[in-house]
Design an enzyme around this catalytic site. Structure first.
Site, PDB file in Angstrom:
ATOM      1  N   ASN A 162      16.258 -12.944 -27.441  1.00 26.03           N
ATOM      2  CA  ASN A 162      17.710 -12.858 -26.759  1.00 26.03           C
ATOM      3  C   ASN A 162      18.269 -11.545 -27.444  1.00 26.03           C
ATOM      4  O   ASN A 162      19.245 -11.042 -26.871  1.00 26.03           O
ATOM      5  CB  ASN A 162      18.391 -14.112 -26.664  1.00 26.03           C
ATOM      6  CG  ASN A 162      17.864 -14.742 -25.636  1.00 26.03           C
ATOM      7  OD1 ASN A 162      17.248 -14.606 -24.592  1.00 26.03           O
ATOM      8  ND2 ASN A 162      18.320 -16.189 -25.630  1.00 26.03           N
ATOM      9  N   GLY A 174      26.142 -17.787 -15.626  1.00 22.73           N
ATOM     10  CA  GLY A 174      26.695 -16.710 -15.245  1.00 22.73           C
ATOM     11  C   GLY A 174      27.367 -16.920 -13.899  1.00 22.73           C
ATOM     12  O   GLY A 174      28.440 -16.836 -13.461  1.00 22.73           O
ATOM     13  N   ARG A 234      17.240 -22.088 -23.495  1.00 17.59           N
ATOM     14  CA  ARG A 234      16.082 -22.796 -24.211  1.00 17.59           C
ATOM     15  C   ARG A 234      15.348 -23.658 -23.521  1.00 17.59           C
ATOM     16  O   ARG A 234      15.670 -24.305 -22.870  1.00 17.59           O
ATOM     17  CB  ARG A 234      16.958 -23.569 -25.181  1.00 17.59           C
ATOM     18  CG  ARG A 234      16.163 -24.149 -26.117  1.00 17.59           C
ATOM     19  CD  ARG A 234      16.992 -24.645 -27.745  1.00 17.59           C
ATOM     20  NE  ARG A 234      18.173 -25.185 -27.314  1.00 17.59           N
ATOM     21  CZ  ARG A 234      18.614 -26.328 -27.800  1.00 17.59           C
ATOM     22  NH1 ARG A 234      17.796 -27.096 -28.626  1.00 17.59           N
ATOM     23  NH2 ARG A 234      19.757 -27.050 -27.580  1.00 17.59           N
ATOM     24  N   HIS A 278      26.985 -23.088 -33.658  1.00 14.41           N
ATOM     25  CA  HIS A 278      26.625 -23.757 -32.371  1.00 14.41           C
ATOM     26  C   HIS A 278      24.772 -24.201 -32.663  1.00 14.41           C
ATOM     27  O   HIS A 278      24.083 -23.452 -32.398  1.00 14.41           O
ATOM     28  CB  HIS A 278      26.589 -22.578 -31.091  1.00 14.41           C
ATOM     29  CG  HIS A 278      26.436 -23.444 -29.897  1.00 14.41           C
ATOM     30  ND1 HIS A 278      27.028 -24.559 -29.517  1.00 14.41           N
ATOM     31  CD2 HIS A 278      25.536 -23.046 -29.001  1.00 14.41           C
ATOM     32  CE1 HIS A 278      26.440 -24.963 -28.301  1.00 14.41           C
ATOM     33  NE2 HIS A 278      25.549 -24.037 -27.958  1.00 14.41           N
ATOM     34  N   ARG A 299      13.434 -21.801 -32.409  1.00 11.29           N
ATOM     35  CA  ARG A 299      14.648 -21.021 -32.517  1.00 11.29           C
ATOM     36  C   ARG A 299      14.446 -19.743 -32.861  1.00 11.29           C
ATOM     37  O   ARG A 299      14.970 -18.765 -32.018  1.00 11.29           O
ATOM     38  CB  ARG A 299      15.581 -21.786 -33.714  1.00 11.29           C
ATOM     39  CG  ARG A 299      17.083 -21.027 -33.514  1.00 11.29           C
ATOM     40  CD  ARG A 299      17.475 -21.481 -35.011  1.00 11.29           C
ATOM     41  NE  ARG A 299      17.103 -20.689 -35.955  1.00 11.29           N
ATOM     42  CZ  ARG A 299      17.382 -20.823 -37.433  1.00 11.29           C
ATOM     43  NH1 ARG A 299      18.120 -21.715 -37.511  1.00 11.29           N
ATOM     44  NH2 ARG A 299      16.777 -19.961 -38.381  1.00 11.29           N
TER      45      ARG A 299
HETATM   46  N1  APR Z   1      20.029  -7.590 -18.553  1.00  8.68           N
HETATM   47  C1  APR Z   1      20.418  -8.216 -17.575  1.00  8.68           C
HETATM   48  N2  APR Z   1      20.324  -9.413 -17.257  1.00  8.68           N
HETATM   49  C2  APR Z   1      19.260 -10.004 -17.950  1.00  8.68           C
HETATM   50  C3  APR Z   1      18.597  -9.590 -18.805  1.00  8.68           C
HETATM   51  C4  APR Z   1      18.825  -8.115 -19.069  1.00  8.68           C
HETATM   52  N3  APR Z   1      18.325  -7.337 -20.022  1.00  8.68           N
HETATM   53  N4  APR Z   1      17.567 -10.308 -19.127  1.00  8.68           N
HETATM   54  C5  APR Z   1      17.875 -11.308 -18.658  1.00  8.68           C
HETATM   55  N5  APR Z   1      18.714 -11.322 -17.712  1.00  8.68           N
HETATM   56  C6  APR Z   1      19.168 -12.252 -16.796  1.00  8.68           C
HETATM   57  C7  APR Z   1      18.040 -12.910 -16.187  1.00  8.68           C
HETATM   58  O1  APR Z   1      17.778 -12.299 -15.189  1.00  8.68           O
HETATM   59  C8  APR Z   1      18.744 -14.358 -15.494  1.00  8.68           C
HETATM   60  O2  APR Z   1      19.159 -14.131 -14.409  1.00  8.68           O
HETATM   61  O3  APR Z   1      19.813 -13.095 -17.622  1.00  8.68           O
HETATM   62  C9  APR Z   1      19.928 -14.367 -16.682  1.00  8.68           C
HETATM   63  C10 APR Z   1      19.638 -15.803 -17.371  1.00  8.68           C
HETATM   64  O4  APR Z   1      19.955 -16.585 -16.519  1.00  8.68           O
HETATM   65  P1  APR Z   1      19.135 -17.929 -16.671  1.00  8.68           P
HETATM   66  O5  APR Z   1      17.524 -17.829 -16.769  1.00  8.68           O
HETATM   67  O6  APR Z   1      19.509 -18.876 -15.400  1.00  8.68           O
HETATM   68  O7  APR Z   1      19.813 -18.686 -17.854  1.00  8.68           O
HETATM   69  P2  APR Z   1      21.034 -19.571 -17.838  1.00  8.68           P
HETATM   70  O8  APR Z   1      20.813 -21.184 -17.905  1.00  8.68           O
HETATM   71  O9  APR Z   1      22.171 -18.922 -17.334  1.00  8.68           O
HETATM   72  O10 APR Z   1      21.322 -19.444 -19.688  1.00  8.68           O
HETATM   73  C11 APR Z   1      21.873 -18.288 -20.008  1.00  8.68           C
HETATM   74  O11 APR Z   1      23.365 -18.924 -21.660  1.00  8.68           O
HETATM   75  O12 APR Z   1      23.967 -21.268 -22.583  1.00  8.68           O
HETATM   76  C12 APR Z   1      23.025 -19.964 -22.667  1.00  8.68           C
HETATM   77  O13 APR Z   1      21.264 -21.035 -23.965  1.00  8.68           O
HETATM   78  C13 APR Z   1      21.778 -20.172 -22.585  1.00  8.68           C
HETATM   79  O14 APR Z   1      21.007 -17.986 -23.761  1.00  8.68           O
HETATM   80  C14 APR Z   1      21.046 -18.857 -22.583  1.00  8.68           C
HETATM   81  C15 APR Z   1      22.269 -18.267 -21.671  1.00  8.68           C
END
Ligand code: APR
Length: 315
Positions: free
Chosen positions: A96, A15, A83, A176, A89
């Protein structure tokens, strides 16, 4: 200059990488929303502070309050767990889908006119869940995966031939995951069909590497999954929507009979513009590609059923 409002739900690796790239392109004023509000605010502030150096002028704010997303033209959902090596999976899906469903309810309430771009994995099931929970028209809900998968394929082809990846086009269809269908017959390099430039066994090796492109990065990183190429791929899709570019991109889109498939989200080429998924484009597949596509359809349908079960169990 009027700038659209773009929200990114999930200010983690993917993000925030997407947010930085969107700010650099001045695609819109950005809201980063995360349950970890300090992290969302900190990253938003950090990105905004890069503006004077990089020469962009957009608002970037962080929040945990969905009221702040009101008026968003596009909402990108990356919230959820990435992941981990060895993670099943099904476990990822159960975790998620609840996060995506919760976010979708809030989006329907606070940004009912928005276009939604899903990124959270397992992608195809998450897009379907978001559409069902929001009740938005299907052309307003889509998933980003094909742009990333085809970018990986383009990179591998460019490396193999020693040419610029900019000149390489590639099309990856299907769900995917390792059942995706890289369509070598639709790939070109500077307008020359790829099949004229590489022997079959090299093409097969590239297809195989593309299928496991995400896993290759996960194995190397050890914690978390890829984010630079996913971030760039999100921006490519969002730009096509907010600037009405009508680019043809592989995207997880809702099929209503195209490719002979009814009522399913899966990766296909489509025109992406101000109307969201404006048209699904049907391309010819070889017999073997068609078989692979059908197998991918079966896998996606199974995942969607699992996601529905997980949501029913949790409700
Ligand atoms: N509401 C808002 N944010 C949330 C929630 C929620 N209910 N649950 C988790 N998060 C936030 C986490 O706090 C975290 O900051 O989602 C973010 C996910 O970020 P990362 O753990 O860094 O994961 P990232 O590598 O960004 O991947 C996110 O994208 O490519 C896909 O497979 C990957 O599903 C994964 C997603």
């Amino acid at each position: 200059m009027h700038l659209p409002k773009i929200t990114i739900v999930g200010a983690g690796q993917v993000g925030s990488t997407a947010a930085h790239l969107m700010a650099k392109k001045e695609l819109g004023n950005l809201v980063l929303l995360d349950i970890d509000v300090g992290m969302a605010q900190g990253k938003a502030l950090d990105i905004a502070e890069a503006g004077p150096v990089e020469g962009f002028d957009v608002d970037v704010s962080g929040t945990d309050d969905y009221a702040d997303i009101a008026g968003s033209e596009v909402v990108v959902i990356t919230a959820g767990s990435p992941r981990q090596p060895g993670m099943e999976r099904t476990e990822l899906l159960r975790r998620n889908v609840r996060v995506v469903a919760a976010a979708s309810r809030e989006i329907a309430r606070h940004a009912p006119e928005a276009y939604i771009v899903l990124v959270t994995n397992p992608l195809d099931a998450m897009v379907c869940a978001a559409q069902e929970v929001t009740g938005f028209p299907a052309h307003r809900v889509m998933g980003m995966a094909g742009v990333l998968d085809s970018a990986r394929m383009r990179r591998f082809i460019a490396q193999e031939l020693g040419v610029s990846g900019k000149d390489v086009t590639a099309m990856v269809l299907g769900g995917h995951g390792d059942r995706m269908v890289p369509v070598t017959g639709s790939s070109t390099v500077g307008g020359i069909p790829l099949t004229e430039l590489l022997p079959r066994e090299r093409l097969d090796a590239i297809v195989e590497r593309t299928r496991h492109g995400g896993g290759e990065v996960v194995e190397l990183l050890k914690t978390g999954s890829a984010y630079y190429a996913p971030g760039a791929s999100i921006v490519d899709m969002v730009e096509s929507i907010v600037r009405d570019q009508r680019r043809i991109r592989p995207v997880a889109a809702y099929l209503k009979g195209e490719y002979g498939i009814e009522d399913l989200y899966i990766g296909v080429p489509a025109i992406i513009g101000a109307g969201g998924v404006e048209r699904v484009v049907e391309i010819g597949l070889t017999d073997s590609e068609r078989l692979q596509f059908d197998a991918s359809v079966d896998t996606v349908r199974e995942m969607i059923d699992e996601a529905r079960d997980a949501l029913d169990a949790g409700s």
